[in-house]
Write an enzyme that holds these catalytic residues in place. Structure first.
Site, mmCIF file in Angstrom:
data_model
loop_
_atom_site.group_PDB
_atom_site.id
_atom_site.type_symbol
_atom_site.label_atom_id
_atom_site.label_comp_id
_atom_site.label_asym_id
_atom_site.label_seq_id
_atom_site.Cartn_x
_atom_site.Cartn_y
_atom_site.Cartn_z
ATOM 1 N N ASN A 47 -10.371 -2.633 -6.476
ATOM 2 C CA ASN A 47 -9.796 -1.813 -7.180
ATOM 3 C C ASN A 47 -10.035 -1.565 -8.655
ATOM 4 O O ASN A 47 -9.770 -0.496 -9.389
ATOM 5 C CB ASN A 47 -8.234 -2.282 -7.618
ATOM 6 C CG ASN A 47 -7.376 -2.152 -6.376
ATOM 7 O OD1 ASN A 47 -6.366 -2.590 -6.015
ATOM 8 N ND2 ASN A 47 -7.588 -0.951 -5.356
ATOM 9 N N ASP A 55 0.794 -1.110 0.029
ATOM 10 C CA ASP A 55 0.182 -0.033 0.040
ATOM 11 C C ASP A 55 1.009 1.361 -0.021
ATOM 12 O O ASP A 55 1.823 1.155 0.584
ATOM 13 C CB ASP A 55 -0.824 -0.119 1.166
ATOM 14 C CG ASP A 55 -2.142 0.812 1.177
ATOM 15 O OD1 ASP A 55 -2.324 1.477 0.035
ATOM 16 O OD2 ASP A 55 -2.650 1.181 2.190
HETATM 17 C C1 FPP Z 1 -1.533 0.186 -3.306
HETATM 18 O O1 FPP Z 1 -1.390 1.644 -3.502
HETATM 19 C C2 FPP Z 1 -1.290 -0.368 -4.359
HETATM 20 C C3 FPP Z 1 -2.017 -0.949 -5.477
HETATM 21 C C4 FPP Z 1 -3.523 -0.560 -5.363
HETATM 22 C C5 FPP Z 1 -1.554 -1.719 -6.464
HETATM 23 C C6 FPP Z 1 -0.225 -2.613 -6.120
HETATM 24 C C7 FPP Z 1 0.430 -2.599 -7.598
HETATM 25 C C8 FPP Z 1 1.749 -2.440 -7.986
HETATM 26 C C9 FPP Z 1 2.774 -2.543 -6.750
HETATM 27 C C10 FPP Z 1 2.154 -2.771 -9.162
HETATM 28 C C11 FPP Z 1 1.858 -3.826 -9.906
HETATM 29 C C12 FPP Z 1 2.020 -5.183 -9.393
HETATM 30 C C13 FPP Z 1 2.853 -6.042 -9.739
HETATM 31 C C14 FPP Z 1 3.054 -7.495 -9.157
HETATM 32 C C15 FPP Z 1 3.653 -6.095 -11.071
HETATM 33 P P1 FPP Z 1 -2.346 2.890 -3.432
HETATM 34 O O2 FPP Z 1 -2.598 3.132 -4.947
HETATM 35 O O3 FPP Z 1 -3.675 2.436 -2.808
HETATM 36 O O4 FPP Z 1 -1.908 3.906 -2.728
HETATM 37 P P2 FPP Z 1 -2.443 5.085 -1.884
HETATM 38 O O5 FPP Z 1 -3.345 4.040 -0.740
HETATM 39 O O6 FPP Z 1 -1.343 5.844 -1.246
HETATM 40 O O7 FPP Z 1 -3.228 5.738 -2.701
#
Ligand code: FPP
Length: 244
Positions: free
Chosen positions: A60, A12
């Site tokens: 998501n 996250d």
């Molecule tokens: C949370 O950050 C992260 C995600 C929703 C996606 C995670 C994906 C990746 C790390 C990249 C793709 C994955 C792979 C395996 C190649 P957020 O956007 O919720 O952050 P925030 O809470 O700060 O908005």
């Protein structure tokens, strides 16, 4: 140091990492992929057998379309780019979630890699994609319900093992340690059934800043914890020393 057999991570904070730098959120995700590479390597070196990454939740799908598309794009690139690397290092790829909701092109490469790496046995990299625990449990109930309707299962005979076997994670042991980055202290619909006795570790670090060092810190903290599985400390000590 006690190494968890199965480590699960809620990655996250990509969005906030980018926002803090006045960059588009997508760049946070891109940086997040670099952390994925670092942590996969770190886990390999530590001898962790299963690594589950929460890469995309059922919820998501509700994000702005361009962010969903960007995440799918990153996932596609990651899979294409990493395939030979994963295979060379003996990593087996698995995936849990509603995979048929993914874009065709992604589910196709995913299936290819899963098939190609099926005999690898150094580490399992398990991606949770379009995954939500309640969705997984709902699908598991449907599977069991169909068996009851067919007459191959009696309602009163359903065991915890039957439920376990109907989950997407049926070939994977329960996680020993769950890490969530970015300071949020929630499970967010991740492995609810499987994490019944999992040790939880929360860190303020945002996922793009999560390093090998931080991974070691989390595992060191895990090593210091005593997992009792509902028993007393004395019972556990006796079991370890072979008393009954
Ligand atoms: C949370 O950050 C992260 C995600 C929703 C996606 C995670 C994906 C990746 C790390 C990249 C793709 C994955 C792979 C395996 C190649 P957020 O956007 O919720 O952050 P925030 O809470 O700060 O908005």
């Amino acid at each position: 140091m006690q190494i968890p057999t199965h480590l699960a991570i809620i990655m996250d904070g990509n969005g906030r990492w980018a926002e803090q730098r006045h960059l588009p959120r997508v760049l946070g995700h891109r940086k997040g992929v670099e952390s994925v590479q670092t942590i996969v390597d770190g886990c390999m070196d530590l001898g962790i057998r299963y690594l589950t990454l929460y890469a995309f939740s059922s919820e998501n799908w509700g994000r702005p379309q361009e962010e969903v598309e960007a995440l799918m794009g990153l996932l596609g690139t990651f899979l294409k780019k990493e395939l030979s690397q994963l295979h060379k290092r003996g990593i087996r790829l698995m995936a849990v979630g509603e995979l048929d909701r993914l874009p065709k092109s992604i589910s196709k490469i995913l299936k290819d890699i899963i098939k190609k790496t099926a005999d690898n046995d150094h580490m399992v990299l398990n991606l949770a994609l379009s995954y939500g625990s309640r969705n997984e449990l709902t699908r598991a109930m449907q599977t069991l319900g169909r068996e009851i309707a067919k007459g191959t299962l009696q309602a009163d005979d359903i065991t915890e093992e039957d439920i376990d076997a109907a989950l997407d994670t049926h070939k994977i042991p329960d996680p020993d340690l769950l890490i969530r980055t970015s300071g949020e202290m929630r499970i967010s619909n991740f492995l609810l059934w499987q994490a019944a006795y999992t040790e939880l570790y929360f860190t303020e670090t945002l996922w793009p800043d999560f390093s090998r060092d931080q991974l070691l810190q989390a595992i060191a903290e895990y090593s210091r914890r005593q997992r009792r599985f509902g028993l007393t400390g004395e019972q556990l000590r006796d079991a370890k020393e072979g008393h009954h």
